[in-house]
Design a protein around this motif. Sequence first.
Motif, mmCIF file in Angstrom:
data_model
loop_
_atom_site.group_PDB
_atom_site.id
_atom_site.type_symbol
_atom_site.label_atom_id
_atom_site.label_comp_id
_atom_site.label_asym_id
_atom_site.label_seq_id
_atom_site.Cartn_x
_atom_site.Cartn_y
_atom_site.Cartn_z
ATOM 1 N N ARG A 78 0.834 -1.206 0.000
ATOM 2 C CA ARG A 78 0.000 0.000 0.000
ATOM 3 C C ARG A 78 0.870 1.259 0.000
ATOM 4 N N LEU A 79 1.757 1.335 -0.980
ATOM 5 C CA LEU A 79 2.699 2.445 -1.059
ATOM 6 C C LEU A 79 1.975 3.786 -1.112
ATOM 7 N N GLY A 80 2.436 4.718 -0.298
ATOM 8 C CA GLY A 80 1.864 6.051 -0.272
ATOM 9 C C GLY A 80 0.651 6.199 0.614
ATOM 10 N N ALA A 81 0.149 5.097 1.163
ATOM 11 C CA ALA A 81 -1.039 5.174 2.014
ATOM 12 C C ALA A 81 -0.685 5.728 3.387
ATOM 13 N N GLY A 82 -1.633 6.394 4.007
ATOM 14 C CA GLY A 82 -1.436 6.883 5.361
ATOM 15 C C GLY A 82 -1.840 5.833 6.378
ATOM 16 N N ASP A 83 -1.543 6.087 7.634
ATOM 17 C CA ASP A 83 -1.945 5.164 8.693
ATOM 18 C C ASP A 83 -2.001 5.928 10.014
ATOM 19 N N GLY A 84 -2.455 5.266 11.038
ATOM 20 C CA GLY A 84 -2.519 5.886 12.352
ATOM 21 C C GLY A 84 -1.451 5.353 13.273
ATOM 22 N N ALA A 85 -0.366 4.852 12.679
ATOM 23 C CA ALA A 85 0.671 4.193 13.469
ATOM 24 C C ALA A 85 1.627 5.195 14.104
ATOM 25 N N LEU A 86 2.286 4.742 15.147
ATOM 26 C CA LEU A 86 3.329 5.516 15.804
ATOM 27 C C LEU A 86 4.668 4.826 15.592
ATOM 28 N N GLN A 87 5.732 5.598 15.640
ATOM 29 C CA GLN A 87 7.057 4.990 15.626
ATOM 30 C C GLN A 87 7.187 4.087 16.846
ATOM 31 N N ALA A 88 7.878 2.962 16.679
ATOM 32 C CA ALA A 88 7.969 1.980 17.750
ATOM 33 C C ALA A 88 8.506 2.598 19.038
ATOM 34 N N TYR A 89 7.947 2.144 20.158
ATOM 35 C CA TYR A 89 8.426 2.565 21.469
ATOM 36 C C TYR A 89 9.445 1.549 21.976
ATOM 37 N N GLN A 90 10.290 2.003 22.885
ATOM 38 C CA GLN A 90 11.267 1.120 23.505
ATOM 39 C C GLN A 90 11.807 1.764 24.767
ATOM 40 N N PHE A 91 12.428 0.956 25.612
ATOM 41 C CA PHE A 91 13.225 1.465 26.718
ATOM 42 C C PHE A 91 14.673 1.536 26.245
ATOM 43 N N ARG A 92 15.242 2.721 26.238
ATOM 44 C CA ARG A 92 16.678 2.839 25.977
ATOM 45 C C ARG A 92 17.389 2.486 27.269
ATOM 46 N N VAL A 172 0.737 -0.009 28.837
ATOM 47 C CA VAL A 172 1.686 0.019 27.721
ATOM 48 C C VAL A 172 3.111 0.014 28.250
ATOM 49 N N ARG A 173 3.367 0.806 29.274
ATOM 50 C CA ARG A 173 4.710 0.864 29.860
ATOM 51 C C ARG A 173 5.107 -0.502 30.430
ATOM 52 N N ALA A 174 4.192 -1.145 31.154
ATOM 53 C CA ALA A 174 4.493 -2.445 31.759
ATOM 54 C C ALA A 174 4.767 -3.497 30.682
ATOM 55 N N HIS A 175 4.022 -3.446 29.591
ATOM 56 C CA HIS A 175 4.213 -4.392 28.488
ATOM 57 C C HIS A 175 5.594 -4.224 27.862
ATOM 58 N N HIS A 176 6.003 -2.985 27.640
ATOM 59 C CA HIS A 176 7.312 -2.719 27.047
ATOM 60 C C HIS A 176 8.442 -3.078 28.013
ATOM 61 N N LEU A 177 8.233 -2.833 29.295
ATOM 62 C CA LEU A 177 9.256 -3.171 30.284
ATOM 63 C C LEU A 177 9.457 -4.680 30.354
ATOM 64 N N ARG A 178 8.367 -5.436 30.358
ATOM 65 C CA ARG A 178 8.479 -6.898 30.420
ATOM 66 C C ARG A 178 9.221 -7.436 29.211
ATOM 67 N N TYR A 179 8.907 -6.908 28.016
ATOM 68 C CA TYR A 179 9.603 -7.349 26.805
ATOM 69 C C TYR A 179 11.099 -7.064 26.906
ATOM 70 N N THR A 180 11.459 -5.878 27.367
ATOM 71 C CA THR A 180 12.864 -5.488 27.464
ATOM 72 C C THR A 180 13.616 -6.395 28.424
ATOM 73 N N GLN A 181 13.033 -6.648 29.580
ATOM 74 C CA GLN A 181 13.682 -7.516 30.561
ATOM 75 C C GLN A 181 13.854 -8.932 30.012
ATOM 76 N N ALA A 182 12.823 -9.442 29.335
ATOM 77 C CA ALA A 182 12.883 -10.799 28.795
ATOM 78 C C ALA A 182 13.919 -10.906 27.678
ATOM 79 N N LEU A 183 13.972 -9.913 26.791
ATOM 80 C CA LEU A 183 14.932 -9.941 25.690
ATOM 81 C C LEU A 183 16.364 -9.924 26.209
#
Length: 221
Positions: A78-92, A172-183
């Motif tokens: 879907r080149l050129g299409a818009g979306d409601g997405a955000l740039q990925a979040y992460q814990f640095r 959302v914060r807890a979900h990202h924190l759990r992923y970071t710790q597990a990775l």
Amino acid sequence: VYVDASYEGDLLPRFGVPFAVGRESRELYGERWAGRQPAHRPGKHNFAAVVSPFAEDGSLLPHVREPELDEDGWPTERLGAGDGALQAYQFRVCLTNRPENRVPFPEPDGFDASEFALLDRYLAVEPDTPLLGLVPDLLPNGKCDVNSIGPFSLNVLDGSNRDYLDGDREAVRAHHLRYTQALLFFLAQARPDMADWASAQTSSRTAAAGRTSSTSATVAG
């Protein structure tokens, strides 16, 4: 003229100012490079080898999403299409390989190594692939600031961050924190070179008390 200089743009919705989220389509303002771009461009975030995303029962491995297919059965771009997405979040995170300053990665509650089956397969065919952009002594005191590098990184790519703007931010914060710790815990077990790295302690000076206290980085739990 008012400028919303808050990090997350919270002043806009609070005062009823219209705003847009995500990429605007190419057609909206006639911008050539607006909207979705080709996904096959080579880059440091792509897999350097072909890895099957399927489990033995034919289901998709964790962290792999079912693609939207076109009429020929190929993933649609879907080149050129818009979306409601955000740039990925992460814990640095701030890591170090200096023994005197390391806080080992703890095993998170409910840790399951099969969550990273795709990464495990990738490391099997690309055992020397750089991980997380680790550079010894990148920062003072033997520390390294880790960001998004490689096809598997600290970025959480499941779209859960879309709920951050007007949803349950703590979830959302807890979900990202759990992923970071597990990775980080998984990598410490899977790669010998990662065993030398751990969360860096940070020293915070309390002027009134005249003492220094050490606390581990957030991802260390």
